[in-house]
Scaffold this motif. Structure first.
Motif, PDB file in Angstrom:
ATOM      1  N   ASP A 123      12.918   5.775  -9.489  1.00  0.00           N
ATOM      2  CA  ASP A 123      12.101   6.351  -9.687  1.00  0.00           C
ATOM      3  C   ASP A 123      11.186   7.198  -9.263  1.00  0.00           C
ATOM      4  O   ASP A 123      10.302   6.201  -8.436  1.00  0.00           O
ATOM      5  CB  ASP A 123      11.212   5.316 -11.139  1.00  0.00           C
ATOM      6  N   LEU A 124      11.089   8.162  -9.180  1.00  0.00           N
ATOM      7  CA  LEU A 124      10.309   9.417  -8.385  1.00  0.00           C
ATOM      8  C   LEU A 124       9.459   9.501  -9.332  1.00  0.00           C
ATOM      9  O   LEU A 124       9.391   9.640 -10.685  1.00  0.00           O
ATOM     10  CB  LEU A 124      10.359  10.229  -7.594  1.00  0.00           C
ATOM     11  N   ALA A 125       8.050   9.225  -8.801  1.00  0.00           N
ATOM     12  CA  ALA A 125       6.483   9.607  -9.800  1.00  0.00           C
ATOM     13  C   ALA A 125       6.570  10.616  -9.780  1.00  0.00           C
ATOM     14  O   ALA A 125       5.842  11.460 -10.556  1.00  0.00           O
ATOM     15  CB  ALA A 125       5.172   8.367  -8.896  1.00  0.00           C
ATOM     16  N   GLY A 134       9.817  15.688   3.616  1.00  0.00           N
ATOM     17  CA  GLY A 134       7.992  15.830   3.028  1.00  0.00           C
ATOM     18  C   GLY A 134       6.866  14.207   3.487  1.00  0.00           C
ATOM     19  O   GLY A 134       6.782  14.002   4.277  1.00  0.00           O
ATOM     20  N   LEU A 135       8.227  14.204   2.145  1.00  0.00           N
ATOM     21  CA  LEU A 135       7.582  12.253   2.405  1.00  0.00           C
ATOM     22  C   LEU A 135       7.480  11.564   3.571  1.00  0.00           C
ATOM     23  O   LEU A 135       7.298  10.504   4.326  1.00  0.00           O
ATOM     24  CB  LEU A 135       8.358  11.318   0.893  1.00  0.00           C
ATOM     25  N   LEU A 136       9.233  11.427   4.915  1.00  0.00           N
ATOM     26  CA  LEU A 136       9.414  10.299   5.240  1.00  0.00           C
ATOM     27  C   LEU A 136       8.457  11.174   6.671  1.00  0.00           C
ATOM     28  O   LEU A 136       8.102  10.410   7.548  1.00  0.00           O
ATOM     29  CB  LEU A 136      11.105  11.674   5.904  1.00  0.00           C
ATOM     30  N   GLU A 154       1.898   9.791  -2.955  1.00  0.00           N
ATOM     31  CA  GLU A 154       1.528   8.552  -2.296  1.00  0.00           C
ATOM     32  C   GLU A 154       2.789   7.212  -2.531  1.00  0.00           C
ATOM     33  O   GLU A 154       2.926   6.740  -2.040  1.00  0.00           O
ATOM     34  CB  GLU A 154       0.357   8.097  -2.576  1.00  0.00           C
ATOM     35  N   ARG A 155       2.282   6.843  -3.902  1.00  0.00           N
ATOM     36  CA  ARG A 155       3.088   6.218  -3.998  1.00  0.00           C
ATOM     37  C   ARG A 155       5.212   6.661  -3.889  1.00  0.00           C
ATOM     38  O   ARG A 155       5.573   5.781  -3.806  1.00  0.00           O
ATOM     39  CB  ARG A 155       3.890   5.974  -6.071  1.00  0.00           C
TER      40      ARG A 155
END
Lengths: 413, 869
Positions: A377-379, A394-396, B712-713
Motif C-alpha cells: 500500500d502506497l500512500a 524517485g523514492l529510491l 515521505e511515508r
C-alpha cells in the motif's frame, strides 16, 4: 511603418500558490504587478499592441477581483490607444461554458481569440493608420488536441503579419514537461511567411523553432521554485517582409532560483555553514527592484547531515540566511546530504546495512526488484506500471543517505 | 585465549588480589559487594582498556575517591593463535597499556587505552553482550526479546557501530506509520492534513459562495447606482418644488390682494398734487392765514425817515468823534502842564535849599540865577588842583624823632620783665604790660603830631570862580570840604535845568489847548449848536447831538427792515395760501368722487388712504417678486389666479409636510444606497483573488504537504521494506549455524524436552522454540518457565559464540549466576556441557551462592576463587 508590440504569455493570473503564507501572498501579488508593469510599459513606450499568447488566467473560474483588475488594466490600454489581443489557452479556454467566454471586457481595441478557427485583426496606430496584422486562434476547451497552427494561412498585403497561438511545439525545450495541447511542429510555421509568431504554453522563454521567428515569451512571473530565472515579455518590432527579432523585457518583480551546493564545509558548525551559504547567496546576481525566492539544495557529506535532517533546524537556518541576505524566501533542502563516513566499508561489511545498501543499488537498476520491494500500500496514489515505477525510483534516490543516517549510531558518526 | 593470572593491584575493591586461573574453567565466589562484578570488569579492562579512559570519570575512582591513587591491574594471557603475553593496564590521568612477553618484565613506554590487538575484530559491546552477559542484562533481554536477541544474532552490525536493525526497523515503522497508515488507524499526520483539506474544501465552498455574493454585489452596485440617479432626480424635484412653494404662495397671495383692492381712486383732478388729508390742508390754510395777518398790519403803518440836521450830524460823526477825543487829550495835557509847572517850582525850591547849605548866606532869586551860571567844570578843576596840593603837603611831613627810641625802650622794658619772670613772678607781667602800654602811647603821640600839621590854603582862582556865590567859610578850610560846595552847585544847576524844561512843556500844552478850543467852537457853529463854553463843553454838546442822531438813524433802519420782512412774508405765504386752498378744494372733490358714501371728508380720506396703502404694498410686493427669476415662469400659472386655495396647492401645509416627508424618505434611501455602495466598494476593493484565492492557496499548501508527507511515508516504508529484505538475506547467510548449534545445546540441556530454536521474519516473527510436549513451535516468552528461558538464552549464546569465534581468538565466557533459576537435573547437564566447552574456551562462573559454587566445584572439578567481602 513598423508594427511594435509586446508579446506576453502565460500570465496565469490567480494561480493557486502553495508554500508558506508570506511568499505565496507575495507571489500572488507579483503575478498582478508583472501584468501592471507590462501594461504600463506598453503605454509608456507607445507600443501599438500588447499580445497575450494564452493562459491569461490559471483557473477558468475567474474571481471577481481578478476580473475587475483585468478590466481596469485593459481600460488603461484602451485609453492609451494600445491594442490588447489575447488567445485563449488550455487554462482559460474560450468555449461556451467557460468563464472567459463570458468576459464582458472587450472593446474597440480589445480582442479575444476564442475559437480554434484563425481570425485576422488589422492593428492601427493612434491615428488610425494600419500598422500590422495579427492572426490568432484560441483553445475552445481545456484539452485542445487539435493542431491549431496548421490552420493558419498566408495573409496577403504589405503589413507585417504576426501569429498568436497557445501551443506545444514539439521541437521546443521542455515541451515534454507540458501537456501536449494544440500540438504543432516546426513545419507548421515554416510554411508561412509571418514576421513573427507569438507563442504561449511552454513557460521557458525560448525560440520555439530554430532559425525561425517563432518564440515563446515564457510566463510573465515565475509561480513556483521550478520556474526559475528572470521572467517578463518580449518586445518586438516587426517590419513587412522581414523576420522580427524580439528583445526580452523583465516585468516579474519576483525571481525564483534553484541551486545545488555540494561542497559543504567540513566544519561541523551551523554558523560556519550559515556564513558559507550567505556568501553564496550574496554572490547571486540580482536586480535592485527584484525579490528572490531561492531553493538551495545541500548535497554531499557533512558532519551536520543528521542535524540538517531536522525540519526545524532547516527552517531556522533558512530564516537566518534569508534575513541576512534579504531573500523573499529561502527553501533549504538537505535530503542529499550524508554523513562523512566510508560508504564502501559499509557496503563491504557483513552487516544488514551493507546488505540494504546493496539492495538499494540493485533496485535502482532492477525494476522488478523495486516492484517487489515496494510496500503493497502506497500512500501516494499513483497509477500502476511506469508511473508507479517512476515514483518508486524517485523514492529510491535519497534512501542510501537516509538509511546511513538512521543506521549509524550518533557517536559513530 | 585464557586468563592464567590476574593481579589487581588497585582496582576498586580489589586490592593486591592476585589469582591463578585454570586454563579450562574457574568459579569465582563472593558474597554481595565482595567484588564479583569488579572482577568481571577487570577481565574486560585487561582486554579492552579502561572505560571510560579518563581517571576522573571512571566509576571505580569516583566510587571510592578516598582510596586515591591510580588503577593498576595486570594479567598473564595464554592465546589460541599466538604466544602468551603479559598485559598491564594502568589508569593514571588516562588509561595506559603495556604488553610484555610471558615471563618478561614490562618495559618501554606505555601505549594508549586501546584494546588488545587480537580483540580488535570483536567489539567490546559484543563481548559484554554475549561473552560477559550479566544476569540483569539477560533479564532486560526478556522485555524486548525480538529486537535485542535479533541484534545479538547480528553481531556485525554492532561491530560497525550501527544501531540494532530491529530498533531501526521499529523506528522506521513508527515514523512512517505516524505519517500514514493503510488501515487508517490512529491519528497519522496524513489524516490530519486530509481532514484539514476537507475543512478547506468547506471553506472553499464558502469562499465560492462569497464570490457569488461579489458578483451579485456588482449587479446590485449597478442597480444601486441607477437607483441613486433616480433618487437624486426625485430629491432635486422635491427640493425644487419645496423651494418654489413659498414663492408660489407669495404670488398667489399677491393676486388675492390685487383682486381685493378693486379700482383705484381717480386722482386726476389733483394733477401733480398728492392726495393728502383735507384736515391737514385746512390746518395749513388757517396757519398761513394767521401768518400773513401780522406783516399786513406792519406794512399798514407809515414809514420812518431822518431830517437834514440829523443827516448833517451823522455826516460829521467822524469830526465829532475826533473832537471828543481831542478834548480828552487836551484835558490830560493841561493837567500835565500844571503838574510840570508845579515840578519846576519844587525843583527851584530844592535847589535853593541845597545852595543855602553851602553858601555863606541864604540865596535869593538873583543868587539862584547866578548859580545857574557858575562855571562848574573850572570849579571842579580848581578844587582838584587844591586837593592834590594838600596831599603833596601831607606826604612831605616826617614823623617826630623821638618816636623810635621811645618805642624801642618801651619794648625793651616789656621784654625784660618777661625774661625775669621766674624771679619777679606776677610783678614781671605787670611791668611788661606797663612798658607795652607806654610804647603804644608813644606811637599814637607820634602819629597825632604828624597829622596836626596845617595844610595849604585855597587858591585864589577859586574865589574868582565863585562868581558872587561864595561858599560858607568852613568849606574853604580843606579841599574835601569844598567838594561839597562843588557838588551842590552841580546839583542845583541840574535842578534848574529840569525846572526850565518843565516850564517849557507846560507852556506848549497851554498853547495847544487854546487852539483846539477854537476849532470845537467852529464845529458847533457849523452844526447849529451853541458854541459857548470850553472845549469840553463844546465837545460834550457835539457828542450828545451826534448820539441822538445815531439813535434816530437806528430807528429808521429798524422800521425799514421790519417792513421788508413783512413784505417778504406776505410774498411767500400768499401764493401758498392760494395753492393750499385750491389743493384743498381738489382733494375734497376727489374724496367725494372716490368715497361718495363717506359721511365726512375725513372718513373719505381715511378710506382712500387705506386703499392706497394696500395698493402700494401690493405694488412693492409685486416689484419684489418680479425681481425673482422664477416670476416669469409662474406669472401665468393658473394655480396663482385661483379664487381661493386650490386643494392641491403646493404651498399648502399638507403639501409641504408631504413633500418634507418625501424628502426625508428620499434622503434616507440615498443614504442607505450610498452605505450599501460603500460596503460593496469595500468588498470589491483590490484584493487579488480574494478569499477564494487564499483558500485555494491553503488547499494547495495542504495538498503539497499531504503529497510530501505521503511521499515521505512511502520512502520510509520502502526503506523499511528494503531493510527487512536485507535482514532476511543476512540471516539466511549468517543465522542458521547459530540456531543449529543453539538447538543442539538446548536439546542436550533439556534432555530432549526442547529440541529446536527458530527465528521467523515478519511482524509476528521472532524466536520460537519447539518441544515441551507441543507440536507447534512456541514463542520464546512466558509462560515458558524462567529457568527454561534462561537455558534457551544460554544455548543461544553458546551457539553464537561458536559462530563468532570461528577462525579467531576465543575470549573466555563469563557466566554470572546464569544457572541460578535452573533445576538440579538441568544444572547438571549444563555443568557437563560447560565442562565440555571449557576444553576449547575458558569459562569463568561467577556466583554469590555458596551452593552453586560448591555444586560447580564438584561437578566441573573446578578450583574456587573466593573474593573476600
Amino acid at each position: 511603418m513598423s508594427f511594435r508590440f509586446l508579446h506576453l504569455a502565460d500570465l496565469h493570473l490567480e494561480t493557486k500558490f502553495g508554500g508558506a503564507p508570506a511568499p505565496r501572498e507575495r507571489l500572488r501579488r507579483a503575478t498582478f504587478e508583472a501584468f501592471e508593469r507590462a501594461v504600463d510599459y506598453a503605454i509608456g513606450n507607445r507600443l501599438h499592441a500588447l499580445l497575450a499568447a494564452g493562459d491569461l488566467f490559471d483557473d477558468p473560474i475567474l474571481s471577481v477581483h481578478t476580473e475587475l483588475f483585468f478590466a481596469r488594466e485593459l481600460r488603461k490600454l484602451s485609453e492609451a490607444s494600445v491594442w490588447f489581443l489575447a488567445v485563449c489557452g488550455n487554462h482559460d479556454p474560450g468555449g461556451a461554458g467557460f468563464r472567459t467566454a463570458r468576459l464582458g471586457i472587450e472593446g474597440e481595441r480589445v480582442r479575444f481569440f476564442r475559437e480554434g478557427r484563425p481570425e485576422t485583426v488589422t492593428i492601427t496606430d493612434r491615428e488610425g493608420a494600419a500598422v500590422g496584422v495579427v492572426v490568432g486562434a484560441g483553445h475552445e476547451t481545456d484539452r485542445e488536441g487539435t493542431n491549431l497552427a496548421a490552420r493558419f494561412s498566408r495573409v496577403a498585403g504589405a503589413l507585417p503579419v504576426v501569429g498568436l497561438l497557445h501551443t506545444n511545439v514539439e521541437s521546443a525545450k521542455a515541451s515534454l514537461d507540458h501537456k501536449r495541447y494544440a500540438p504543432s511542429t516546426p513545419a507548421d510555421y515554416q510554411r508561412l511567411d509571418y514576421a513573427y509568431w507569438a507563442l504561449g504554453h511552454i513557460h521557458l522563454r525560448q525560440q520555439a523553432v530554430a532559425g525561425f521567428p517563432a518564440h515563446y515569451a515564457g510566463n510573465l512571473q515565475g509561480r513556483n521554485i521550478s520556474e526559475t530565472g528572470a521572467k517578463g515579455g518580449l518586445q518586438v518590432e516587426a517590419f513587412p517582409g522581414a523576420s522580427a527579432t524580439p528583445e526580452f523585457v523583465r516585468f516579474a518583480p519576483v525571481r525564483c532560483e534553484q541551486l545545488t551546493l555540494a561542497g559543504l564545509p567540513a566544519n561541523a558548525s551551523s554558523d560556519a555553514l550559515a556564513s558559507h551559504l550567505v556568501e553564496l547567496v550574496e554572490a547571486l546576481p540580482r536586480e535592485s527592484d527584484e525579490q528572490l525566492i531561492l531553493r538551495l539544495e545541500l548535497a554531499g557529506p557533512t558532519p551536520l547531515a543528521r542535524t540538517l535532517r531536522s525540519p526545524d533546524t532547516l527552517r531556522v537556518l533558512a530564516e537566518e540566511i534569508a534575513s541576512r541576505t534579504g531573500l523573499l524566501d529561502l527553501e533549504l533542502r538537505a535530503e542529499k546530504t550524508s554523513l562523512p563516513i566510508d560508504r564502501a566499508r559499509l557496503l563491504a561489511s557483513p552487516s544488514v546495512l551493507g546488505e540494504a545498501l546493496s539492495l538499494i543499488d540493485s533496485a535502482q537498476r532492477d525494476d522488478s526488484l523495486l516492484a517487489e520491494l515496494a510496500p503493497v500500500d502506497l500512500a501516494q496514489e499513483t497509477a500502476a506500471g511506469d508511473a508507479r515505477l517512476a515514483y518508486l525510483r524517485g523514492l529510491l534516490e535519497e534512501l542510501p543517505e537516509e538509511l546511513t543516517l538512521r543506521a549509524v549510531a550518533p557517536e559513530e558518526a | 585465549m585464557r586468563f592464567r593470572r590476574l593481579h589487581a593491584r588497585v582496582f576498586g575493591v580489589l586490592r593486591d588480589l592476585e589469582v591463578e586461573l585454570a586454563p579450562e574453567a574457574a568459579i569465582v565466589f563472593g558474597s554481595n559487594e565482595s567484588g564479583k562484578s569488579t572482577f568481571r570488569e577487570a577481565l574486560e579492562t585487561i582486554l579492552y582498556g579502561f572505560d571510560p579512559a579518563e581517571r576522573e570519570a571512571h566509576p571505580l575512582v569516583r566510587w571510592n575517591p578516598g582510596a586515591g591513587g591510580d588503577l593498576l591491574i595486570e594479567a598473564d594471557l595464554e592465546r589460541d593463535l599466538g604466544p602468551p603475553l603479559r598485559v598491564e593496564r594502568a589508569l593514571l590521568s588516562r588509561g595506559q597499556l603495556r604488553v610484555a612477553e610471558a615471563g618478561a618484565d614490562f618495559s618501554g613506554r606505555r601505549q594508549g587505552n586501546t584494546a588488545l590487538e587480537f580483540m580488535g575484530e570483536l567489539p567490546r559491546e559484543i563481548f559484554r553482550s554475549v561473552y560477559a552477559l550479566e544476569l540483569a542484562q539477560l533479564a532486560a533481554l526478556e522485555r524486548n526479546v525480538q529486537a535485542r536477541v535479533d541484534d545479538l544474532l547480528l553481531p556485525q552490525a554492532a561491530a560497525l557501530g550501527l544501531r540494532p536493525v530491529g530498533e531501526l526497523r521499529a523506528a522506521l515503522r513508527e515514523d512512517h506509520q505516524a505519517l500514514w497508515r493503510p488501515d487508517q488507524r490512529g491519528k497519522p499526520e496524513a489524516r490530519k492534513w486530509s481532514e484539514q483539506l476537507t475543512e478547506l474544501g468547506r471553506d472553499a465552498g464558502k469562499a465560492a459562495e462569497e464570490e457569488r455574493g461579489l458578483r451579485d454585489a456588482i449587479v446590485e452596485q449597478a442597480e444601486l447606482k441607477a437607483r441613486l440617479v433616480r433618487l437624486e432626480a426625485q430629491r432635486v424635484e422635491l427640493g425644487r418644488a419645496h423651494e418654489e412653494a413659498p414663492f408660489l404662495r407669495d404670488l398667489f397671495e399677491l393676486a388675492q390682494q390685487r383682486r381685493a383692492l378693486g379700482a383705484p381712486p381717480d386722482l386726476t383732478p389733483l394733477g401733480d398734487d398728492p392726495l393728502v388729508d383735507p384736515a391737514g390742508l385746512a390746518r395749513e390754510i388757517a396757519a398761513l392765514t394767521d401768518e400773513i395777518r401780522e406783516p399786513e398790519a406792519r406794512l399798514a403803518r407809515p414809514e420812518q425817515a431822518l431830517d437834514p440836521g440829523e443827516l448833517a450830524l451823522l455826516a460829521a460823526a467822524s469830526d465829532i468823534a475826533l473832537a471828543g477825543a481831542t478834548a480828552v487829550e487836551l484835558r490830560a495835557e493841561a493837567k500835565q502842564a500844571a503838574e510840570r509847572r508845579s515840578n519846576a517850582a519844587s525843583l527851584r525850591d530844592e535847589a535853593r535849599r541845597q545852595l543855602a547849605a553851602v553858601l555863606a548866606q541864604p540865596p535869593g532869586d538873583a543868587e539862584l540865577e547866578t548859580a545857574k551860571r557858575v562855571p562848574l567844570e573850572a570849579l571842579r578843576s580848581a578844587q582838584s588842583q587844591w586837593a592834590a596840593a594838600a596831599e603833596r603837603h601831607a606826604a612831605s611831613v616826617p614823623a617826630p624823632s623821638w618816636a623810635l627810641p621811645v618805642v624801642a625802650v618801651a619794648l625793651a622794658l616789656a621784654v625784660i620783665p618777661l625774661l625775669l619772670e621766674p624771679w619777679l613772678g606776677s610783678l614781671a607781667r605787670l611791668l611788661a604790660l606797663g612798658a607795652a602800654f607806654s610804647g603804644v602811647v608813644a606811637v599814637c603821640a607820634a602819629w597825632f603830631a604828624r597829622t596836626r600839621r596845617e595844610p595849604p590854603s585855597a587858591p585864589s582862582l577859586l574865589t574868582q570862580l565863585f562868581a558872587g556865590l561864595p561858599p560858607a567859610p568852613a568849606l574853604l578850610a580843606r579841599p574835601s570840604e569844598l567838594s561839597r560846595y562843588v557838588d551842590c552847585i552841580a546839583t542845583a544847576q541840574t535842578t534848574f535845568a529840569r525846572a526850565a524844561g518843565e516850564q517849557r512843556v507846560a507852556s506848549g500844552v497851554e498853547a495847544s489847548l487854546q487852539t483846539r478850543g477854537e476849532q470845537l467852537g467852529k464845529l458847533c457853529a457849523r452844526l447849529g449848536l451853541a458854541a459857548e463854553g470850553d472845549a469840553d463843553q463844546r465837545a460834550a454838546r457835539l457828542a450828545a447831538a451826534l448820539e441822538q442822531a445815531v439813535a434816530r438813524e437806528r430807528q429808521v433802519a429798524q422800521d425799514r427792515a421790519e417792513r421788508s420782512v413783512a413784505k417778504e412774508r406776505l410774498d411767500a405765504r400768499r401764493p401758498r395760501l392760494e395753492l393750499a386752498s385750491e389743493h384743498h378744494d381738489r382733494v375734497l372733490a376727489v374724496l367725494r368722487a372716490a368715497e361718495p358714501d363717506a359721511p365726512a371728508p375725513q372718513q373719505a380720506f381715511a378710506r382712500v388712504a387705506e386703499r392706497r396703502e394696500a395698493a402700494e404694498f401690493v405694488r412693492r410686493r409685486e416689484a419684489e417678486l418680479r425681481r425673482d427669476p422664477r416670476y416669469a415662469a409662474f406669472e401665468q400659472d393658473v394655480r396663482i389666479d385661483a379664487a381661493r386655495d386650490p386643494i392641491d396647492a403646493p404651498w399648502s401645509p399638507e403639501a409641504s409636510a408631504a413633500r418634507e416627508r418625501a424628502l426625508v424618505a428620499c434622503a434616507d434611501e440615498i443614504a442607505a444606497a450610498n452605505t450599501r455602495l460603500g460596503e460593496i466598494a469595500n468588498l470589491l476593493r483590490s484584493d487579488p483573488g480574494g478569499r477564494q484565492a487564499r483558500v485555494a492557496d491553503r488547499m494547495r499548501e495542504a495538498e503539497e504537504r499531504l503529497a510530501a508527507l505521503r511521499r515521505e511515508r512511502d520512502r520510509l516504508a520502502l526503506l523499511e521494506s528494503i531493510l527487512g529484505r536485507a535482514e532476511r538475506r543476512f540471516r539466511e547467510v549468517h543465522q542458521p549455524p547459530v540456531l543449529q548449534r543453539a538447538s543442539s545445546y538446548l536439546e542436550r540441556v533439556t534432555r530432549g524436552r526442547w529440541r529446536r530454536i527458530d527465528y521467523e521474519e515478519g511482524a509476528d516473527g521472532g524466536l520460537f522454540v519447539t518441544g515441551g510436549g507441543r507440536d507447534e513451535p512456541v514463542r520464546v516468552e512466558p509462560p515458558i518457565s524462567r529457568g527454561t528461558l534462561d537455558q534457551i538464552f544460554l544455548c543461544l549464546r553458546l551457539g553464537l559464540l561458536d559462530h563468532l569465534d570461528e577462525g579467531r581468538e576465543r575470549p573466555p565466557l563469563l557466566l554470572d549466576d546464569a544457572l541460578l533459576r535452573m533445576d538440579s537435573p538441568r544444572r547438571a547437564e549444563v555443568y557437563a556441557l560447560l565442562a565440555e566447552i571449557s576444553r576449547g574456551r575458558q569459562i569463568l562462573l561467577l556466583t554469590c551462592q555458596e551452593w552453586i559454587a560448591a555444586e560447580a566445584e564438584q561437578a566441573m572439578k573446578l578450583r574456587r576463587i573466593t573474593l573476600a567481602p
